[in-house]
Design a protein around this motif. Structure first.
Motif, PDB file in Angstrom:
ATOM      1  N   PRO A 192      65.250 -10.870  19.572  1.00 14.04           N
ATOM      2  CA  PRO A 192      65.772  -9.707  18.847  1.00 14.04           C
ATOM      3  C   PRO A 192      64.743  -9.145  17.875  1.00 14.04           C
ATOM      4  CG  PRO A 192      67.364 -11.505  18.850  1.00 14.04           C
ATOM      5  CD  PRO A 192      66.084 -12.057  19.416  1.00 14.04           C
ATOM      6  N   CYS A 193      63.980 -10.052  17.247  1.00  9.92           N
ATOM      7  CA  CYS A 193      62.935  -9.627  16.326  1.00  9.92           C
ATOM      8  C   CYS A 193      61.665 -10.416  16.598  1.00  9.92           C
ATOM      9  CB  CYS A 193      63.369  -9.841  14.876  1.00  9.92           C
ATOM     10  SG  CYS A 193      62.019  -9.573  13.699  1.00  9.92           S
ATOM     11  N   LYS A 236      65.378  -3.792  13.055  1.00  6.67           N
ATOM     12  CA  LYS A 236      65.634  -4.737  14.158  1.00  6.67           C
ATOM     13  C   LYS A 236      65.470  -6.178  13.700  1.00  6.67           C
ATOM     14  CE  LYS A 236      64.497  -5.182  19.075  1.00  6.67           C
ATOM     15  NZ  LYS A 236      63.606  -4.722  20.151  1.00  6.67           N
ATOM     16  N   PRO A 240      70.573  -6.651  13.073  1.00 10.18           N
ATOM     17  CA  PRO A 240      70.797  -6.282  14.480  1.00 10.18           C
ATOM     18  C   PRO A 240      72.002  -5.376  14.682  1.00 10.18           C
ATOM     19  CG  PRO A 240      70.359  -8.640  14.267  1.00 10.18           C
ATOM     20  CD  PRO A 240      70.550  -8.111  12.885  1.00 10.18           C
TER      21      PRO A 240
END
Length: 315
Positions: A192-193, A236, A240
């Motif tokens: 996600p990151c 981000k 999220p």
């Protein structure tokens, strides 16, 4: 139904009082307003006037102490390289800014306990091949890359600036950066990151809108790439849900942004805007208080021609 609902009947009677002609005119004006508004927006007419009106309305509500929305940063801090640093003997007013100095600043921000570090400096490669930096800058670029790798090893997210340009029918091109060939950016990441990511720093034509990710082509490899904006790359990493609502679930129209006055950002001195890079490098207790647990954006704020002379380098 209307007899059993007196308020609905009263509303219906008031609407009927105006007559058909009234409502036809109202409908026509609504359609005209919608069409003309779309035309003005698509053809970028009266842009400066619209920006000025937006800013005046925001300033009015701030003066009345009744902002349209909350105008303070919840978890963001700013660190500026200003005149004091840029026009000193160390940086000597050089462009590009000395990259080993940037390495020292991000190390200091890391030690202060920032959650995410965002480096808003132009790191474009001066030559077509991103590995071909000027020989005089290679060592200091290596120092910056090593600092970034050390952050990644400690799982401290850092967002780097990248640049895009419009290439007509070919869409957008992402330009090469001096860090591209150093293996610090993941080729493909399902995280996600990613610990190290990048985002383009050019704003939309309408600067009131939030810049969103773009599909582009790499200027060197000519491969298709998905480029986050500097803003969405940061979000981000920390939220999220906000990223999903803005980017994944967004419509074709870019969302509008609100503006936070610089004076509202954390600072050791209430009279200044944000933290100075000198304060951060001194690693005082004020730095820990202002930066710990925050998204820290590091940017340039010096006068472009000489100390105190000319416009700010990054408005």
């Amino acid at each position: 139904l209307l007899e059993s609902h007196p308020r609905a009947k009263d509303l219906w009677d008031r609407l009927r009082r105006h007559g058909v002609f009234y409502w036809l005119v109202a409908l026509g004006l609504t359609i005209l307003g919608f069409v003309s508004g779309t035309y003005i927006d698509d053809h970028h007419l009266w842009t400066d006037m619209r920006y000025a009106t937006t800013q005046e309305m925001q300033d009015l509500f701030i003066r009345l102490k009744r902002p349209l929305y909350t105008l303070y940063p919840k978890r963001t801090a700013l660190v500026f390289v200003g005149d004091q640093e840029y026009w000193s003997d160390e940086l000597a007013g050089r462009s590009p800014i000395k990259r080993d100095y940037l390495a020292r600043v991000i190390d200091a921000v890391d030690k202060a306990g920032a959650d995410v570090i965002a480096l808003d400096f132009d790191l474009r490669a001066p030559l077509a091949n991103p590995s071909r930096d000027f020989p005089a800058y290679i060592k200091e670029t290596s120092n910056l890359v090593q600092s970034i790798k050390a952050l990644a090893a400690r799982h401290r997210p850092i967002v780097l600036a990248t640049s895009i340009r419009f290439a007509g029918a070919n869409g957008y091109l992402e330009q090469g950066n001096v860090y591209d060939d150093n293996g610090i950016l993941p080729a493909v990441s399902s995280e996600p990151c990613p610990t190290v990511s990048r985002g383009y720093v050019q704003l939309p034509y309408d600067v009131r809108r939030v810049p969103l990710p773009l599909d582009a082509e790499n200027d060197v490899s000519h491969k298709p790439v998905r480029v986050e904006s500097f803003a969405t790359a940061i979000v981000k990493c920390v939220d999220p849900v906000a990223y999903k609502r803005t980017v994944n679930d967004g419509k074709d129209e870019l969302p509008f942004a609100g503006y936070i006055p610089l004076k509202n950002f954390p600072a050791s001195n209430p009279e200044q805007e944000g933290m100075s890079a000198s304060e951060v490098l001194d690693a005082g207790c004020a730095t820990q208080k202002c930066l710990r647990g925050k998204i820290v954006i590091i940017s340039g704020d010096w006068n472009s021609r000489a100390s105190g002379v000319g416009p700010r380098v990054d408005l």
